[in-house]
Write a protein that holds these residues in place. Structure first.
Motif, mmCIF file in Angstrom:
data_model
loop_
_atom_site.group_PDB
_atom_site.id
_atom_site.type_symbol
_atom_site.label_atom_id
_atom_site.label_comp_id
_atom_site.label_asym_id
_atom_site.label_seq_id
_atom_site.Cartn_x
_atom_site.Cartn_y
_atom_site.Cartn_z
ATOM 1 N N MET A 1 0.832 -1.200 0.000
ATOM 2 C CA MET A 1 0.000 0.000 0.000
ATOM 3 C C MET A 1 0.871 1.258 0.000
ATOM 4 O O MET A 1 2.047 1.198 0.323
ATOM 5 N N ARG A 2 0.212 2.366 -0.365
ATOM 6 C CA ARG A 2 0.932 3.638 -0.452
ATOM 7 C C ARG A 2 0.799 4.348 0.903
ATOM 8 O O ARG A 2 -0.326 4.544 1.381
ATOM 9 N N LEU A 3 1.923 4.704 1.505
ATOM 10 C CA LEU A 3 1.891 5.258 2.861
ATOM 11 C C LEU A 3 2.521 6.643 2.931
ATOM 12 O O LEU A 3 3.488 6.926 2.213
ATOM 13 N N PHE A 4 1.984 7.467 3.808
ATOM 14 C CA PHE A 4 2.661 8.724 4.137
ATOM 15 C C PHE A 4 2.321 9.121 5.566
ATOM 16 O O PHE A 4 1.368 8.601 6.163
ATOM 17 N N ILE A 5 3.119 10.028 6.098
ATOM 18 C CA ILE A 5 2.964 10.477 7.483
ATOM 19 C C ILE A 5 2.598 11.954 7.435
ATOM 20 O O ILE A 5 3.234 12.722 6.696
ATOM 21 N N ALA A 6 1.557 12.335 8.186
ATOM 22 C CA ALA A 6 1.078 13.723 8.053
ATOM 23 C C ALA A 6 0.441 14.231 9.339
ATOM 24 O O ALA A 6 0.059 13.459 10.220
ATOM 25 N N ILE A 7 0.340 15.540 9.390
ATOM 26 C CA ILE A 7 -0.355 16.241 10.468
ATOM 27 C C ILE A 7 -1.704 16.700 9.923
ATOM 28 O O ILE A 7 -1.789 17.237 8.808
ATOM 29 N N ASP A 8 -2.730 16.464 10.704
ATOM 30 C CA ASP A 8 -4.082 16.878 10.354
ATOM 31 C C ASP A 8 -4.279 18.342 10.759
ATOM 32 O O ASP A 8 -3.601 18.809 11.666
ATOM 33 N N LEU A 9 -5.211 19.024 10.139
ATOM 34 C CA LEU A 9 -5.392 20.457 10.411
ATOM 35 C C LEU A 9 -6.722 20.686 11.106
ATOM 36 O O LEU A 9 -7.703 19.981 10.827
ATOM 37 N N ASN A 10 -6.759 21.656 12.000
ATOM 38 C CA ASN A 10 -8.003 21.875 12.740
ATOM 39 C C ASN A 10 -8.982 22.739 11.932
ATOM 40 O O ASN A 10 -8.684 23.195 10.829
ATOM 41 N N PHE A 11 -10.155 22.960 12.517
ATOM 42 C CA PHE A 11 -11.237 23.612 11.792
ATOM 43 C C PHE A 11 -10.872 25.017 11.311
ATOM 44 O O PHE A 11 -11.090 25.361 10.149
ATOM 45 N N SER A 12 -10.285 25.835 12.204
ATOM 46 C CA SER A 12 -10.038 27.229 11.805
ATOM 47 C C SER A 12 -8.930 27.305 10.758
ATOM 48 O O SER A 12 -8.965 28.152 9.847
ATOM 49 N N MET A 13 -7.955 26.433 10.855
ATOM 50 C CA MET A 13 -6.903 26.386 9.831
ATOM 51 C C MET A 13 -7.508 25.969 8.495
ATOM 52 O O MET A 13 -7.246 26.584 7.457
ATOM 53 N N LYS A 14 -8.366 24.940 8.528
ATOM 54 C CA LYS A 14 -8.985 24.473 7.275
ATOM 55 C C LYS A 14 -9.874 25.542 6.662
ATOM 56 O O LYS A 14 -9.893 25.724 5.441
ATOM 57 N N GLU A 15 -10.596 26.242 7.526
ATOM 58 C CA GLU A 15 -11.490 27.297 7.057
ATOM 59 C C GLU A 15 -10.697 28.350 6.263
ATOM 60 O O GLU A 15 -11.098 28.761 5.179
ATOM 61 N N GLU A 16 -9.553 28.744 6.814
ATOM 62 C CA GLU A 16 -8.707 29.728 6.127
ATOM 63 C C GLU A 16 -8.145 29.149 4.822
ATOM 64 O O GLU A 16 -8.119 29.828 3.789
ATOM 65 N N LEU A 17 -7.729 27.894 4.877
ATOM 66 C CA LEU A 17 -7.148 27.260 3.677
ATOM 67 C C LEU A 17 -8.183 27.140 2.564
ATOM 68 O O LEU A 17 -7.870 27.319 1.383
ATOM 69 N N ILE A 18 -9.419 26.851 2.944
ATOM 70 C CA ILE A 18 -10.493 26.726 1.956
ATOM 71 C C ILE A 18 -10.750 28.088 1.303
ATOM 72 O O ILE A 18 -10.933 28.194 0.092
ATOM 73 N N TYR A 19 -10.714 29.135 2.119
ATOM 74 C CA TYR A 19 -10.869 30.492 1.605
ATOM 75 C C TYR A 19 -9.740 30.825 0.620
ATOM 76 O O TYR A 19 -9.971 31.362 -0.472
ATOM 77 N N LEU A 20 -8.511 30.483 0.997
ATOM 78 C CA LEU A 20 -7.354 30.753 0.132
ATOM 79 C C LEU A 20 -7.460 29.960 -1.173
ATOM 80 O O LEU A 20 -7.157 30.480 -2.257
ATOM 81 N N ALA A 21 -7.906 28.718 -1.061
ATOM 82 C CA ALA A 21 -8.046 27.872 -2.254
ATOM 83 C C ALA A 21 -9.048 28.504 -3.227
ATOM 84 O O ALA A 21 -8.844 28.481 -4.446
ATOM 85 N N LYS A 22 -10.104 29.086 -2.674
ATOM 86 C CA LYS A 22 -11.097 29.750 -3.541
ATOM 87 C C LYS A 22 -10.473 30.929 -4.271
ATOM 88 O O LYS A 22 -10.784 31.173 -5.443
ATOM 89 N N GLN A 23 -9.593 31.653 -3.577
ATOM 90 C CA GLN A 23 -8.909 32.783 -4.233
ATOM 91 C C GLN A 23 -8.043 32.283 -5.389
ATOM 92 O O GLN A 23 -7.942 32.924 -6.433
#
Ligand code: ATP
Ligand code: MG
Length: 174
Positions: A1-23
């Motif tokens: 299987m394909r594996l990677f190690i990562a940190i998950d992001l919380n709600f307020s961080m995701k909210e900002e990232l989603i806004y930036l992605a829209k830009q």
């Protein structure tokens, strides 16, 4: 299987990232935005590996204290004329130290991973066309912060339309 190690992001961080992605979307002709559920910070990419238990046991010995990360700016990698646009993080000793601990743990167990220089980033959009550096530079993140108190081993299934990431094990701060 394909594996990677990562940190998950919380709600307020995701909210900002989603806004930036829209830009990014508004300022480009075409792009493929990262699915909201899939936003993450990759710490190490292992790739095809058939013994996740071995990876879990290697990572299980890592000890770290919780720490904060903060958004800094929007950046991009040029991928043969198309852009991969990401949110970069502020320089962070604790994040680098965690990456070094993960890298050592994998090396000790001879688990191969992508060992290029660590450039912590959150991918927001791939295959971006019809934009330029100036447009991207005008997109300014809020300096959102979040506390990191765990990281995860993920599997990545790329067989469908969208990548499906599944947490196999979590590793908590002391
Ligand atoms: P897709 O490849 O279909 O665009 P994806 O890149 O999100 O989807 P994976 O390729 O499985 O899914 O990658 C999982 C994570 O590891 C992503 O954050 C990706 O950016 C990162 N990654 C993939 N390949 C490498 C690599 N060679 N070096 C460092 N990180 C990588
Ligand atoms: Mg990929």
């Amino acid at each position: 299987m394909r594996l990677f190690i990562a940190i998950d992001l919380n709600f307020s961080m995701k909210e900002e990232l989603i806004y930036l992605a829209k830009q990014i979307k508004i300022n480009s002709d075409r792009c493929s935005l990262t699915n909201e559920d899939n936003l993450h910070l990759t710490m190490a990419f292992i790739g095809e590996y058939d013994d996740p238990k071995k990876v879990i046991s290697a990572l299980g010995n890592i000890s770290f204290n919780e720490f904060d990360i903060a958004l800094s700016h929007i950046g991009y990698f040029d991928r043969r004329g198309e852009m991969l646009v990401y949110a970069a993080l502020e320089k962070n000793k604790e994040l680098s130290s965690l990456r070094n601990k993960i890298a050592s743990a994998l090396k000790n167990e001879s688990i191969n991973f992508d060992n290029k220089k660590f450039l912590p980033h959150i991918t927001l959009a791939r295959r971006v066309t019809g934009t330029d550096k100036e447009d991207i530079d005008r997109i300014k993140p809020e300096k959102i912060k979040m506390t990191v108190n765990e990281f995860h081993l993920y599997s990545s299934d790329l067989s469908g339309k969208r990548p499906v990431y599944t947490i196999l094990s979590s590793f908590k701060a002391i």
